[in-house]
Design an enzyme around this catalytic site. Sequence first.
Site, mmCIF file in Angstrom:
data_model
loop_
_atom_site.group_PDB
_atom_site.id
_atom_site.type_symbol
_atom_site.label_atom_id
_atom_site.label_comp_id
_atom_site.label_asym_id
_atom_site.label_seq_id
_atom_site.Cartn_x
_atom_site.Cartn_y
_atom_site.Cartn_z
ATOM 1 N N ASP A 11 40.274 39.224 49.473
ATOM 2 C CA ASP A 11 40.049 38.831 48.083
ATOM 3 C C ASP A 11 41.178 37.891 47.678
ATOM 4 O O ASP A 11 42.356 38.233 47.813
ATOM 5 C CB ASP A 11 40.046 40.061 47.166
ATOM 6 C CG ASP A 11 38.797 40.915 47.363
ATOM 7 O OD1 ASP A 11 37.959 40.558 48.216
ATOM 8 O OD2 ASP A 11 38.669 41.934 46.675
ATOM 9 N N ASP A 132 26.224 44.238 42.549
ATOM 10 C CA ASP A 132 27.293 45.135 42.110
ATOM 11 C C ASP A 132 26.709 46.037 41.036
ATOM 12 O O ASP A 132 26.186 45.540 40.043
ATOM 13 C CB ASP A 132 28.455 44.332 41.534
ATOM 14 C CG ASP A 132 28.994 43.304 42.535
ATOM 15 O OD1 ASP A 132 28.922 43.584 43.743
ATOM 16 O OD2 ASP A 132 29.462 42.243 42.107
#
Length: 242
Positions: A11, A132
């Site tokens: 990330d 998500d």
Amino acid sequence: MSEFLLYPAIDMRGGKCVRLLQGDYNQETVYGDSPFDMAKQFAEAGAKWIHMVDLDGAKAGERVNHQHAVRVAKELQVSVQIGGGIRTEEDVAFYLEEGVNRVILGSAAISNPEFVLKMLRTYGEQIAIGIDARDGYVATEGWLNMSEIKAADLAERLSNEGAETFIFTDISKDGTLQGPNTEAIGQLAGLTGKNVIASGGISSLADLEALKKDHRGIGGAIIGKALYTGRLTLEEALEKVK
């Protein structure tokens, strides 16, 4: 049964390697100054894929850390999938032309469904859909907003439109090392019959084994915090899911 693949996660925020807790930008831990060096370590450990997320991009709605993903795709013997801030066909084409193997569309599946359908028709399996979810409903814009759309409904609709790969994250599990939501992930895999990659909460070799053994055919798992905190090594994990 197709191979169960592991996707070590990188990330990116401010050009560094970070992890957020449950997607909260205020709860960040920096794990390295160079996404490329981290990817190189993963590739040398045997990873076939690297999962990269442009966190700045997800928040800004445009590409920010793209140069790191492109460098990994070009210089390392590893496949790359990238998400975060990909909102236009130009973004998708940029990554694919620069050697990235798979582009992840997330928020756009809710905010701009026509765009996502066009990308699926144009680029086929080079597009992955990132779903998500919190309590079964889809969250968007870097998890800042909740929609009224059920994750299962979205996945079913897009699999009928040609999506071959889904990345399913249970936000409540992400970055917590509390184990993945195997039931929800397995349901999605069973419902769509597609490649569903588990994300969020994976903390142990037992978690990976449970995902791999799920009879509904989960296709792989993204591992982040468990690697960065030393709960397990990528070598151990790869050996476990062989």
